[in-house]
Design a protein around this motif. Structure first.
Motif, PDB file in Angstrom:
ATOM      1  N   SER A  38      31.056  12.509  11.135  1.00  0.00           N
ATOM      2  CA  SER A  38      30.801  13.015   9.793  1.00  0.00           C
ATOM      3  C   SER A  38      32.058  13.283   8.967  1.00  0.00           C
ATOM      4  N   GLY A  39      32.078  12.796   7.750  1.00  0.00           N
ATOM      5  CA  GLY A  39      33.145  13.154   6.810  1.00  0.00           C
ATOM      6  C   GLY A  39      32.906  14.539   6.230  1.00  0.00           C
ATOM      7  N   THR A  40      31.650  14.943   6.145  1.00  0.00           N
ATOM      8  CA  THR A  40      31.321  16.288   5.646  1.00  0.00           C
ATOM      9  C   THR A  40      31.925  17.339   6.574  1.00  0.00           C
ATOM     10  N   VAL A  41      31.688  17.156   7.873  1.00  0.00           N
ATOM     11  CA  VAL A  41      32.251  18.094   8.850  1.00  0.00           C
ATOM     12  C   VAL A  41      33.777  17.974   8.858  1.00  0.00           C
ATOM     13  N   ALA A  42      34.290  16.748   8.697  1.00  0.00           N
ATOM     14  CA  ALA A  42      35.746  16.544   8.720  1.00  0.00           C
ATOM     15  C   ALA A  42      36.442  17.314   7.596  1.00  0.00           C
ATOM     16  N   ALA A  43      35.853  17.313   6.406  1.00  0.00           N
ATOM     17  CA  ALA A  43      36.485  18.034   5.291  1.00  0.00           C
ATOM     18  C   ALA A  43      36.588  19.518   5.629  1.00  0.00           C
ATOM     19  N   ALA A  44      35.522  20.061   6.220  1.00  0.00           N
ATOM     20  CA  ALA A  44      35.560  21.478   6.616  1.00  0.00           C
ATOM     21  C   ALA A  44      36.539  21.674   7.771  1.00  0.00           C
ATOM     22  N   THR A  45      36.575  20.729   8.686  1.00  0.00           N
ATOM     23  CA  THR A  45      37.505  20.822   9.818  1.00  0.00           C
ATOM     24  C   THR A  45      38.948  20.905   9.333  1.00  0.00           C
ATOM     25  N   GLU A  46      39.267  20.140   8.302  1.00  0.00           N
ATOM     26  CA  GLU A  46      40.632  20.153   7.777  1.00  0.00           C
ATOM     27  C   GLU A  46      40.978  21.544   7.237  1.00  0.00           C
ATOM     28  N   GLY A  47      40.026  22.164   6.552  1.00  0.00           N
ATOM     29  CA  GLY A  47      40.246  23.532   6.084  1.00  0.00           C
ATOM     30  C   GLY A  47      40.501  24.466   7.258  1.00  0.00           C
ATOM     31  N   GLY A  66      24.433  16.445  -4.209  1.00  0.00           N
ATOM     32  CA  GLY A  66      24.597  17.593  -3.312  1.00  0.00           C
ATOM     33  C   GLY A  66      25.828  18.424  -3.671  1.00  0.00           C
ATOM     34  N   LEU A  67      26.868  17.762  -4.152  1.00  0.00           N
ATOM     35  CA  LEU A  67      28.088  18.466  -4.576  1.00  0.00           C
ATOM     36  C   LEU A  67      27.811  19.258  -5.856  1.00  0.00           C
ATOM     37  N   ALA A  89      37.181  15.843  -4.296  1.00  0.00           N
ATOM     38  CA  ALA A  89      36.241  15.066  -3.481  1.00  0.00           C
ATOM     39  C   ALA A  89      36.606  13.585  -3.543  1.00  0.00           C
ATOM     40  N   PRO A  90      36.102  12.807  -2.597  1.00  0.00           N
ATOM     41  CA  PRO A  90      36.415  11.366  -2.609  1.00  0.00           C
ATOM     42  C   PRO A  90      35.798  10.669  -3.826  1.00  0.00           C
ATOM     43  N   GLU A  91      36.449   9.584  -4.278  1.00  0.00           N
ATOM     44  CA  GLU A  91      35.942   8.891  -5.476  1.00  0.00           C
ATOM     45  C   GLU A  91      34.703   8.062  -5.181  1.00  0.00           C
ATOM     46  N   ARG A  92      34.455   7.791  -3.913  1.00  0.00           N
ATOM     47  CA  ARG A  92      33.228   7.050  -3.559  1.00  0.00           C
ATOM     48  C   ARG A  92      32.695   7.577  -2.236  1.00  0.00           C
ATOM     49  N   ASN A  93      31.527   7.088  -1.865  1.00  0.00           N
ATOM     50  CA  ASN A  93      30.892   7.573  -0.644  1.00  0.00           C
ATOM     51  C   ASN A  93      31.721   7.192   0.578  1.00  0.00           C
ATOM     52  N   ARG A  94      32.200   8.203   1.299  1.00  0.00           N
ATOM     53  CA  ARG A  94      32.989   7.968   2.513  1.00  0.00           C
ATOM     54  C   ARG A  94      32.295   8.565   3.729  1.00  0.00           C
ATOM     55  N   LEU A 118      35.791  23.150  -2.873  1.00  0.00           N
ATOM     56  CA  LEU A 118      34.634  22.334  -2.491  1.00  0.00           C
ATOM     57  C   LEU A 118      35.073  20.894  -2.287  1.00  0.00           C
ATOM     58  N   SER A 119      34.493  20.266  -1.274  1.00  0.00           N
ATOM     59  CA  SER A 119      34.660  18.833  -1.089  1.00  0.00           C
ATOM     60  C   SER A 119      33.379  18.288  -0.473  1.00  0.00           C
ATOM     61  N   ASN A 120      33.389  17.001  -0.181  1.00  0.00           N
ATOM     62  CA  ASN A 120      32.226  16.392   0.479  1.00  0.00           C
ATOM     63  C   ASN A 120      32.641  15.019   0.995  1.00  0.00           C
ATOM     64  N   ASP A 121      31.670  14.259   1.503  1.00  0.00           N
ATOM     65  CA  ASP A 121      31.989  12.871   1.857  1.00  0.00           C
ATOM     66  C   ASP A 121      31.125  11.879   1.093  1.00  0.00           C
ATOM     67  N   ASP A 122      30.187  12.375   0.297  1.00  0.00           N
ATOM     68  CA  ASP A 122      29.297  11.476  -0.456  1.00  0.00           C
ATOM     69  C   ASP A 122      29.909  11.042  -1.788  1.00  0.00           C
TER      70      ASP A 122
END
Ligand code: MN
Length: 250
Positions: A103-112, A15-16, A33-38, A5-9
């Protein structure tokens, strides 16, 4: 089944937590996940400094980098075994149409997905974040579906869930991305020390929100599932550009 699991928030985002709660008893879940909102970080990798990975009291790992950094590090360095899926979210706010570019949310999934792993980005349809549990349940259903009926090629699914109680969701539609009007203008401001600064303006309203789009599905109370691809080649323009280049540049 192992799920990353990851996120951008950020690792502290509600939400996470909702996503973790919805998946923890059906899979072996790791969180990086990122340490702050990205939010808005898109597909950026941090290449100019090393990254730190720390572990929170609840076991979530957090990185002083981008969503893409998190998934990249997790898959290529932190996890003993590859995850079977990457799930990113639940984002506070929709990621529809052109949002997916930023979106960073989509980016995290894109990386996977780029690393060959079936990946899902999941976002809640409003910024108020009233019903993350609804999106958690949808994520659980999608993961269960993937477990029982695996795709035989990597997929990247962009999922948006109306911010409604579960009982009010009408169903699920497979959609294409809509389009937004151009973003609102930059907002000029002055700091207490007299420096002129600007805020990037809000995303524009939906422009192409017709039937079949993610915007339309959400508006009607449906979950939207859009399969994404990453090849940006504009196939239809290749002939025209070839003609324009002609015998070559001089
Ligand atoms: Mn976000």
């Amino acid at each position: 089944m192992r799920i990353l699991l990851s996120n951008d928030d950020g690792y502290h985002a509600p939400g996470l937590a909702a996503l973790y709660a919805a998946l923890a008893d059906i899979a072996e879940v790791s969180v990086v996940a990122p340490e702050r909102n990205r939010s808005g970080a898109s597909n950026s990798l941090t290449l100019d400094r090393p990254l730190s990975v720390r572990t929170a009291a609840n076991g979530f790992r957090y990185v002083n980098g981008t969503p893409t950094d998190c998934v990249h590090l997790a898959v290529t360095g932190l996890m003993d075994q590859l995850p079977d899926m990457v799930v990113s979210g639940v984002n506070a706010g929709p990621n529809m149409g052109d949002d997916t570019i930023y979106s960073g949310t989509v980016a995290a999934a894109t990386e996977g997905y780029l690393l060959g792993i079936p990946s899902i980005a999941i976002s809640l349809g409003s910024f108020e974040g009233r019903h993350f549990e609804t999106a958690g349940l949808i994520a659980r259903q999608l993961v269960t579906r993937c477990k029982n009926s695996p795709f035989h090629e990597p997929v990247l699914l962009n999922v948006n869930v109306p911010d409604l109680p579960v009982g009010e969701i009408k169903g699920t539609q497979v959609t294409r991305l809509g389009r937004r009007h151009r973003a609102e203008g930059a907002v000029r401001s002055v700091t207490p020390r007299g420096e002129v600064v600007y805020w990037v303006g809000a995303a524009g309203p939906a422009a192409d929100a017709g039937e079949g789009t993610d915007f339309y599905a959400l508006e009607q109370g449906y979950v939207s599932v859009t399969p994404l691809q990453i090849d940006l080649t504009h196939g239809e323009q290749m002939g025209g550009v070839r003609h324009w280049i002609g015998g070559g540049l001089s």
